[in-house]
Write a protein that holds these residues in place. Structure first.
Motif, mmCIF file in Angstrom:
data_model
loop_
_atom_site.group_PDB
_atom_site.id
_atom_site.type_symbol
_atom_site.label_atom_id
_atom_site.label_comp_id
_atom_site.label_asym_id
_atom_site.label_seq_id
_atom_site.Cartn_x
_atom_site.Cartn_y
_atom_site.Cartn_z
ATOM 1 N N LYS A 1 0.892 -1.099 -0.025
ATOM 2 C CA LYS A 1 -0.079 -0.050 -0.077
ATOM 3 C C LYS A 1 0.572 1.198 0.012
ATOM 4 N N GLU A 2 2.184 1.074 0.572
ATOM 5 C CA GLU A 2 3.009 2.380 0.508
ATOM 6 C C GLU A 2 3.152 2.812 -0.864
ATOM 7 N N LYS A 3 3.080 1.808 -1.883
ATOM 8 C CA LYS A 3 3.414 2.203 -3.373
ATOM 9 C C LYS A 3 2.344 3.014 -3.650
ATOM 10 N N ARG A 4 1.231 2.784 -3.485
ATOM 11 C CA ARG A 4 -0.132 3.351 -3.731
ATOM 12 C C ARG A 4 0.018 4.814 -3.428
ATOM 13 N N VAL A 5 0.359 4.996 -2.142
ATOM 14 C CA VAL A 5 0.447 6.221 -1.252
ATOM 15 C C VAL A 5 1.690 6.913 -1.664
ATOM 16 N N PHE A 6 2.805 6.380 -1.572
ATOM 17 C CA PHE A 6 4.190 7.132 -1.688
ATOM 18 C C PHE A 6 4.940 7.008 -2.836
ATOM 19 N N GLY A 7 4.408 5.790 -3.715
ATOM 20 C CA GLY A 7 5.079 5.750 -5.078
ATOM 21 C C GLY A 7 6.245 4.605 -4.843
ATOM 22 N N GLU A 8 6.512 4.243 -3.625
ATOM 23 C CA GLU A 8 7.627 3.032 -3.338
ATOM 24 C C GLU A 8 7.439 2.648 -1.881
ATOM 25 N N ASN A 9 7.782 1.285 -1.721
ATOM 26 C CA ASN A 9 7.789 0.660 -0.453
ATOM 27 C C ASN A 9 9.106 1.062 0.249
ATOM 28 N N LYS A 10 9.040 2.115 0.759
ATOM 29 C CA LYS A 10 10.346 2.580 1.509
ATOM 30 C C LYS A 10 10.671 1.859 2.791
ATOM 31 N N THR A 11 9.454 1.265 3.310
ATOM 32 C CA THR A 11 9.648 0.708 4.744
ATOM 33 C C THR A 11 10.474 -0.961 4.295
ATOM 34 N N LEU A 12 10.074 -1.532 3.382
ATOM 35 C CA LEU A 12 10.413 -2.793 3.068
ATOM 36 C C LEU A 12 12.031 -2.383 2.522
ATOM 37 N N GLN A 13 12.235 -1.539 1.754
ATOM 38 C CA GLN A 13 13.599 -1.307 1.159
ATOM 39 C C GLN A 13 14.674 -1.051 2.489
ATOM 40 N N ARG A 14 14.170 -0.305 3.337
ATOM 41 C CA ARG A 14 14.960 0.121 4.581
ATOM 42 C C ARG A 14 15.251 -1.136 5.156
ATOM 43 N N ILE A 15 14.189 -1.964 5.563
ATOM 44 C CA ILE A 15 14.446 -3.331 6.308
ATOM 45 C C ILE A 15 15.586 -4.265 5.634
ATOM 46 N N ASN A 16 15.111 -4.232 4.361
ATOM 47 C CA ASN A 16 16.083 -5.386 3.582
ATOM 48 C C ASN A 16 17.611 -5.007 3.529
ATOM 49 N N SER A 17 17.444 -3.365 3.518
ATOM 50 C CA SER A 17 19.217 -2.847 3.759
ATOM 51 C C SER A 17 19.582 -3.167 5.119
ATOM 52 N N LEU A 18 18.846 -2.908 6.355
ATOM 53 C CA LEU A 18 19.216 -3.253 7.775
ATOM 54 C C LEU A 18 19.614 -4.567 7.730
ATOM 55 N N LEU A 19 18.919 -5.524 7.332
ATOM 56 C CA LEU A 19 18.992 -7.164 7.769
ATOM 57 C C LEU A 19 20.269 -7.680 6.838
ATOM 58 N N SER A 20 20.665 -6.659 5.925
ATOM 59 C CA SER A 20 22.177 -7.328 5.313
ATOM 60 C C SER A 20 23.141 -6.976 6.160
#
Length: 221
Positions: free
Chosen positions: A86-105
């Motif tokens: 739903k973040e894509k619909r509201v903000f254009g991208e899923n920033k939360t998922l991107q940030r999580i994937n970055s942190l979990l690396s």
């Protein structure tokens, strides 16, 4: 109009009186007595506790969330982060998922039992996210437990240990963990201090009482 006002005043009085009675009579001794009346279910496998956190627009604060909840994690306590498209619909991208994937690396998170489930639909609320995640988690067993928190929740360091102890010994069907809204009381504005006090009174006088009454009814049947 006066009848309406008096009626609303009476309803508020009854509500406040019920909270007052809860604060007076449903104290720690009542809780301990209620817990002692339960019986352990022995012989079952040790349950795994899953901490579910549904996320929406939490990219800025998700590191703080991860750092806090990582303190509780083990083979028996695992974290499930539920992002949403739903973040894509509201903000254009899923920033939360991107940030999580970055942190979990990063190495400090790599060995922790953290699962990320991305809700793939553009519409749906927190409940829809959680239900989707439960269906996707194949490792969930019938006697496992799900504890639901928000991204800004900060349970006490001993809180999860106590909940795990209750789960392993009492095997309740449902656990409701009441909140005390006083963690940042000293730095809150006057309005938020009043709000925190009212919410804490409600939690201790109403939610706690309802929990004990419900447990008592189940024990008596």
């Amino acid at each position: 109009m006066n009848f309406v006002a008096w009626g609303l005043l009476f309803i508020q009085f009854i509500f406040d009186l019920s909270i007052l009675l809860g604060l007076l009579f449903f104290d720690d001794k009542t809780v301990i007595k209620n817990q002692n009346e339960h019986r352990c279910n022995k012989g079952k496998r040790k349950s795994t506790v899953y901490l579910f956190i549904a996320l929406f627009n939490e990219s800025k604060g998700i590191k703080n969330t991860l750092d806090w909840f990582s303190k509780f994690l083990s083979s028996d306590v695992q974290l499930v982060l539920v992002t949403t498209e739903k973040e894509k619909r509201v903000f254009g991208e899923n920033k939360t998922l991107q940030r999580i994937n970055s942190l979990l690396s990063l190495s400090n998170y790599a060995s922790l039992p953290i699962t990320v489930v991305n809700y793939p639909f553009l519409k749906g609320n927190k409940g829809a996210q959680l239900n989707y995640a439960i269906r996707q988690l194949d490792k969930l067993m019938p006697d496992d437990y799900i504890l639901v928190y928000d991204a800004d929740s900060r349970p006490d360091l001993k809180s999860i240990d106590e909940l795990s102890r209750i789960i392993q010994t009492k095997r309740p069907n449902v656990i409701q963990q009441s909140s005390l809204y006083i963690g940042n009381y000293d730095v809150s504005s006057p309005y938020m201090k009043v709000e925190a006090l009212f919410e804490s009174i409600r939690a201790m006088g109403l939610e706690r009482r309802n929990y004990l009454v419900d447990c008592k009814m189940k024990l008596d049947t």
